[in-house]
Design a protein around this motif. Structure first.
Motif, PDB file in Angstrom:
ATOM      1  N   UNK B  59      58.597  64.437  30.032  1.00 56.01           N
ATOM      2  CA  UNK B  59      59.214  63.311  30.742  1.00 56.01           C
ATOM      3  C   UNK B  59      60.739  63.413  30.710  1.00 56.01           C
ATOM      4  N   UNK B  60      61.273  63.818  29.548  1.00 56.01           N
ATOM      5  CA  UNK B  60      62.724  63.933  29.406  1.00 56.01           C
ATOM      6  C   UNK B  60      63.267  65.025  30.325  1.00 56.01           C
ATOM      7  N   UNK B  61      62.579  66.166  30.350  1.00 59.61           N
ATOM      8  CA  UNK B  61      63.067  67.272  31.177  1.00 59.61           C
ATOM      9  C   UNK B  61      62.941  66.895  32.657  1.00 59.61           C
ATOM     10  N   UNK B  62      61.828  66.221  33.000  1.00 62.86           N
ATOM     11  CA  UNK B  62      61.647  65.762  34.383  1.00 62.86           C
ATOM     12  C   UNK B  62      62.790  64.834  34.784  1.00 62.86           C
ATOM     13  N   UNK B  63      63.218  63.996  33.843  1.00 61.70           N
ATOM     14  CA  UNK B  63      64.305  63.060  34.141  1.00 61.70           C
ATOM     15  C   UNK B  63      65.604  63.813  34.443  1.00 61.70           C
ATOM     16  N   UNK B  64      65.823  64.929  33.744  1.00 65.04           N
ATOM     17  CA  UNK B  64      67.027  65.719  34.034  1.00 65.04           C
ATOM     18  C   UNK B  64      66.887  66.363  35.418  1.00 65.04           C
ATOM     19  N   UNK B  65      65.708  66.882  35.710  1.00 66.20           N
ATOM     20  CA  UNK B  65      65.479  67.487  37.029  1.00 66.20           C
ATOM     21  C   UNK B  65      65.734  66.451  38.127  1.00 66.20           C
ATOM     22  N   UNK B  66      65.290  65.226  37.869  1.00 61.98           N
ATOM     23  CA  UNK B  66      65.457  64.165  38.874  1.00 61.98           C
ATOM     24  C   UNK B  66      66.904  63.704  39.009  1.00 61.98           C
ATOM     25  N   UNK B  84      74.336  77.441  48.151  1.00 62.63           N
ATOM     26  CA  UNK B  84      73.566  76.674  47.176  1.00 62.63           C
ATOM     27  C   UNK B  84      72.664  75.750  47.966  1.00 62.63           C
ATOM     28  N   UNK B  85      71.418  75.715  47.587  1.00 63.29           N
ATOM     29  CA  UNK B  85      70.529  74.764  48.221  1.00 63.29           C
ATOM     30  C   UNK B  85      69.957  73.871  47.135  1.00 63.29           C
ATOM     31  N   UNK B  86      70.062  72.569  47.336  1.00 65.69           N
ATOM     32  CA  UNK B  86      69.508  71.641  46.355  1.00 65.69           C
ATOM     33  C   UNK B  86      68.124  71.208  46.832  1.00 65.69           C
ATOM     34  N   UNK B  87      67.125  71.545  46.043  1.00 68.98           N
ATOM     35  CA  UNK B  87      65.759  71.179  46.394  1.00 68.98           C
ATOM     36  C   UNK B  87      65.551  69.689  46.133  1.00 68.98           C
ATOM     37  N   UNK B  88      64.676  69.051  46.885  1.00 63.79           N
ATOM     38  CA  UNK B  88      64.350  67.648  46.555  1.00 63.79           C
ATOM     39  C   UNK B  88      63.660  67.604  45.192  1.00 63.79           C
ATOM     40  N   UNK B  89      63.708  66.456  44.522  1.00 65.54           N
ATOM     41  CA  UNK B  89      63.070  66.378  43.208  1.00 65.54           C
ATOM     42  C   UNK B  89      61.622  66.868  43.269  1.00 65.54           C
ATOM     43  N   UNK B  90      61.245  67.627  42.288  1.00 62.36           N
ATOM     44  CA  UNK B  90      59.888  68.184  42.281  1.00 62.36           C
ATOM     45  C   UNK B  90      59.239  67.890  40.939  1.00 62.36           C
ATOM     46  N   UNK B  91      57.894  68.023  40.911  1.00 67.44           N
ATOM     47  CA  UNK B  91      57.184  67.807  39.653  1.00 67.44           C
ATOM     48  C   UNK B  91      57.392  69.002  38.740  1.00 67.44           C
ATOM     49  N   UNK B  92      57.955  68.713  37.605  1.00 62.98           N
ATOM     50  CA  UNK B  92      58.214  69.780  36.645  1.00 62.98           C
ATOM     51  C   UNK B  92      57.025  69.868  35.709  1.00 62.98           C
ATOM     52  N   UNK B 158      75.369  70.826  26.994  1.00 64.18           N
ATOM     53  CA  UNK B 158      75.201  69.555  27.673  1.00 64.18           C
ATOM     54  C   UNK B 158      73.730  69.274  27.975  1.00 64.18           C
ATOM     55  N   UNK B 159      73.035  70.322  28.410  1.00 64.27           N
ATOM     56  CA  UNK B 159      71.626  70.159  28.770  1.00 64.27           C
ATOM     57  C   UNK B 159      70.775  69.844  27.535  1.00 64.27           C
ATOM     58  N   UNK B 160      71.044  70.557  26.442  1.00 63.70           N
ATOM     59  CA  UNK B 160      70.290  70.307  25.206  1.00 63.70           C
ATOM     60  C   UNK B 160      70.491  68.854  24.770  1.00 63.70           C
ATOM     61  N   UNK B 161      71.730  68.410  24.819  1.00 61.83           N
ATOM     62  CA  UNK B 161      72.015  67.053  24.353  1.00 61.83           C
ATOM     63  C   UNK B 161      71.443  66.002  25.305  1.00 61.83           C
ATOM     64  N   UNK B 162      71.473  66.307  26.608  1.00 63.74           N
ATOM     65  CA  UNK B 162      70.940  65.349  27.577  1.00 63.74           C
ATOM     66  C   UNK B 162      69.419  65.260  27.473  1.00 63.74           C
TER      67      UNK B 162
END
Lengths: 79, 783
Positions: B59-66, B84-92, B158-162
């Motif tokens: 859930x935490x990683x999904x939240x970062x993806x979102x 750079x292409x930003x994909x729409x949020x996806x299910x991680x 930053x990613x680890x802490x987030x």
């Protein structure tokens, strides 16, 4: 706005993006409130705002440790 | 941690394609050069100090993806230019592995990660790969691999802490109220100023030939050699950095200056020392995050800029550090985002990646990180030194990422020792001369001492015993080829034994000198080995030499027997008994090994050199010296292979010792090139044309004879000895080979048994004196 206020505003808003407030006596460098890259950004700002050239040899801890120190340095330059 | 951000993601959802930043474009170009290489995979294993719940982690990683576009960024090349292409949020979907049943779960996780990290990313699909691995007993490791295109070391932190913060929020049910993260792809970085562009455009520099190695094209394969600086020294370095000429604006910059100074000193010592004042360049990343907001943004901001310093013979650490402090100040002042593409960074082959960042914690759990090396790195970079204390251990971690094509493993492993010697030196006395620091570790010193003084390596086993062992192990392997004839080891040994038995019967025993006056042939090899087996010392007599000189040698040594050929007996005048090998019948003599063999301290051979007085001078070599040299040469040049050497030089030359004993004591082959009757011996040219040998031992004069010829595909190694090697000549030869060629320069007086030292020639000279042609791809010149 006096020099200290101008510097305080630049550091707080542009470098720290209003996430942190700085005071004139805060140790910017020892506490690593801004890092060396931030100092260079500050130097560029000072050169532009106060229409002066800051030689590399002047970018020292003594001159840039606090907002007060920078103000003192700028005042000494304009003498 | 996440203060309210004025940014929203509304702008990023409108347009999902963005130009690459300069940092990204340079990385993308680098990846394009080696598309299958994982050279920009930045992978870590984080050991978390507690049991992590996979559902909340997901859930935490999904939240970062979102909430952040960074992890959703891919590279779109469809339009011909990379965007750079930003994909729409996806299910991680989190990959969860359980290694707790493994015998060694920690090692299993590392092994898994080291394989996993070597898979390159499909840049158009997804630029991260992550997994949670259970090790049992409340131990969890988190594998996180991202392509450098969307991350740098600050971003990893930053990613680890987030993820940690979001994990804690997921546990407490407050994840939904987490703020969006600063968008990355839509960031509009200012273009660099003309002041900075002009500064970098004017910058000129040269790559440095580390350990005198250089090559035009090398692969992206690297190996990481790790060492750490202990707590005491790390603390002392920090202290010194603040109270020396390295001291700069901040503690981090001061320590950087000190580490960069050490790297410059190291480069100087292992490349250009002795060539007067030199300018050295390394590349080092500027983090590119001058503001607080950028510091919090996930993504890649670092750009490499050259750091230059002059260094001279009289340089002390102190004086160098002052120069480095100036240089790093100048670098920072001109390191505006986007400016690096105007710097001549592609000419820099050494990188210093000094990482002041430290991980804090993961949702209150301790984090220990292990940087997983993908075995690859930018092929332009011969050495990348990564210095960090990412875990806050109080011990600086040094990773030397060394190009595998350029440096052999043995040398790679010695690099930390050389560097650490300079660390100790600067801590002991910053005022001392860099050029006078002793770089060698105890092990290397003793190795060099063994070479330098020719101390015995394995001298208790004589060449006779070694040869007999080789025969047993290689009975049916071809040992000698001479024209259409060849002998296996078993056949050769049988003939040697018959002759040795015969010599014994004639009275040859320990240290009795026996002349060998034969033209190059299988018989010459048999004669040499038979004399040694019988216990005697062989004395080469060159048939083409003046009769007076031959007579002098026979007289001087009071030689009792000479093994020769009936066509040569008229050149041998004196009292010695002549044994013409073509005229005696040996078939009834025993072909088994003799029951006694020479001892290490016994004489093995006597060579006559042209003495300075005009009279030939005899040099006696004992078995232990011979065995020592041959064993050393086998370990250095043969390295477990079965190699062919040509026999083409006179027996009276000590270099011929290499060509005979090195192959015959390692299961290789001697290819005999008989003397020709022509005035000029063209054997060497024939060797090169026939392409039937792997190694040639020769003199630089020989080398000149084959200069300009195309070297065949079989030839792997040239061993030079006997004279001064001109670097230009060695370079020219290296460049005429189609495949990697090892060139060794071995020298030592005849008294010291063939070769005592292998020495290098100077590749700087090489560059200067070879106007056309460079060494072939991957050529190594051992200096």
């Amino acid at each position: 706005m006096d020099n200290q206020e101008i510097l305080k505003k630049f550091i707080s808003e542009d470098l720290l993006n209003s996430r942190q407030r700085v005071e004139a006596d805060d140790d910017l460098l020892g506490e690593e409130i801004i890092d060396s890259m931030g100092v260079m950004r500050l130097v560029a700002f000072v050169e532009e705002t106060f229409s002066c050239k800051v030689p590399q040899s002047d970018i020292t801890i003594t001159n840039f440790r606090t907002i007060k120190a920078i103000d003192t340095y700028l005042a000494a330059r304009s003498l | 941690m996440m203060a309210a951000s004025p940014s929203t993601s509304s702008s990023t959802t409108l347009n999902s394609r963005f130009d690459l930043t300069t940092a990204q474009r340079l990385l993308w170009l680098g990846q394009k050069l080696v598309p299958e290489s994982p050279l920009y995979n930045m992978a870590f294993l984080f050991t978390l100090g507690g049991k992590v719940d996979a559902g909340h982690f997901q859930a935490a990683f999904q939240a970062v993806v979102d909430r952040s576009d960074t992890l959703r960024t891919v590279i779109d090349e469809a339009s011909g230019t990379a965007k750079q292409q930003v994909l729409p949020p996806f299910d991680f979907r989190l990959l969860v592995l359980d290694f707790s049943a493994q015998e060694n779960p920690v090692a299993a996780a590392r092994d898994w990660a080291e394989v996993r990290v070597r898979s390159p990313f499909d840049l158009s699909q997804c630029l991260f790969d992550t997994a949670l691995i259970y090790l049992g007993q409340n131990r969890t490791v988190w594998y996180l691999n991202q392509h450098h295109l969307i991350t740098d070391i600050s971003s990893v932190k930053q990613l680890v802490e987030t993820v940690g913060e979001f994990y804690a929020r997921s546990l407490s049910g407050t994840l939904q109220t987490a703020n969006p993260l600063t968008p990355y792809a839509a960031l509009d970085l200012p273009t660099p100023s003309t002041r900075c562009i002009d500064y970098w455009r004017a910058c000129e520099l040269q790559p440095v030939a580390l350990y005198h190695r250089s090559a035009e094209t090398i692969s992206a394969r690297t190996r990481r050699v790790h060492c750490e600086i202990d707590e005491k020294r790390t603390a002392a370095l920090k202290e010194l950095s603040m109270h020396s000429s390295a001291a700069a604006l901040t503690p981090a910059l001061s320590l950087f200056n000190l580490v960069a100074g050490l790297l410059f000193a190291y480069l100087y010592r292992v490349s250009v020392q002795g060539q007067g004042r030199q300018q050295l360049a390394i590349a080092t990343p500027a983090h590119g995050r001058p503001t607080k907001a950028l510091k919090e943004t996930l993504g890649v901001f670092i750009e490499l800029f050259p750091l230059l310093s002059e260094i001279e013979e009289s340089e002390t650490f102190s004086s160098l550090l002052a120069k480095v402090r100036e240089a790093s100040g100048a670098l920072l002042r001109h390191a505006e985002p986007g400016a690096s593409e105007f710097a001549p960074s592609r000419d820099v082959n050494v990188v210093l990646n000094f990482i002041p960042a430290q991980l804090s914690d993961f949702a209150g759990m301790s984090v220990r990180s292990e940087w997983i090396h993908a075995g690859a790195g930018d092929p332009r970079h011969h050495l990348r030194l990564q210095v960090h204390d990412f875990d806050g251990r109080g011990r600086l971690q040094l990773h030397f990422d060394l190009n595998e094509d350029l440096f052999e493993r043995e040398l790679q492993d010695r690099v930390p020792t050389h560097f650490l010697a300079l660390v100790d030196a600067v801590l002991a006395d910053p005022e001392q001369l860099i050029s006078s620091v002793d770089l060698l570790g105890d092990e290397e010193r003793s190795q060099l001492a063994a070479l330098g003084s020719c101390k015995p390596v394995n001298a208790d086993v004589t060449v006779v015993e070694s040869f007999e062992q080789t025969v047993q192990q290689n009975a049916s392997v071809t040992a000698v080829i001479c024209g259409a004839e060849s002998l296996t080891y078993e056949q050769l040994n049988a003939q040697v034994n018959r002759l040795a038995s015969y010599l014994r019967s004639q009275g040859v025993s320990t240290e009795i000198p026996v002349g060998i006056c034969l033209r190059r042939s299988t018989e010459m090899l048999i004669a040499v080995l038979a004399v040694l087996k019988a216990g005697g010392a062989y004395v080469p007599i060159e048939p083409s030499h003046p009769v007076e000189r031959i007579s002098y040698i026979l007289e001087d040594m009071q030689i009792g027997w000479v093994l020769t050929h009936s066509a040569l007996t008229d050149r041998l005048i004196g009292k010695a008994q002549l044994i013409a090998l073509d005229a005696i019948e040996l078939s009834h003599w025993s072909d088994t090994d003799l029951d006694s063999s020479p001892q290490p301290q016994n004489l093995a051979y006597l060579l006559y050199t042209s003495g300075s007085t005009g009279q030939p001078k005899g040099v006696a070599v004992e078995h232990r010296n011979l065995a020592n040299y041959v064993q050393w040469a086998i370990s250095k040049y043969v390295r477990g292979r079965q190699l062919s050497f040509p026999l083409f030089s006179p027996l009276a030359f000590d270099l011929t010792v290499t060509s005979i004993f090195v192959p015959l004591l390692s299961g290789g082959q001697v290819v005999v090139y008989p003397d020709s009757d022509e005035p000029l011996d063209l054997s060497l040219q024939r060797i090169v044309q026939e392409n039937a040998v792997d190694v040639i031992k020769l003199t630089p004069s020989h080398l000149a004879l084959i200069q300009g010829m195309r070297l065949g595909s079989r030839l792997k190694t040239l061993i030079l000895g006997g004279e001064d090697l001109k670097s230009a000549l060695a370079s020219a030869i290296a460049s005429s080979s189609q495949q990697p060629l090892e060139i060794y320069n071995e020298y030592g007086p005849t008294e010291a048994t063939v070769g005592c030292m292998i020495h290098s020639f100077d590749s700087e000279d090489k560059a200067a004196s070879v106007p056309i042609g460079q060494p072939a791809a991957g050529s190594e010149i051992y200096l």
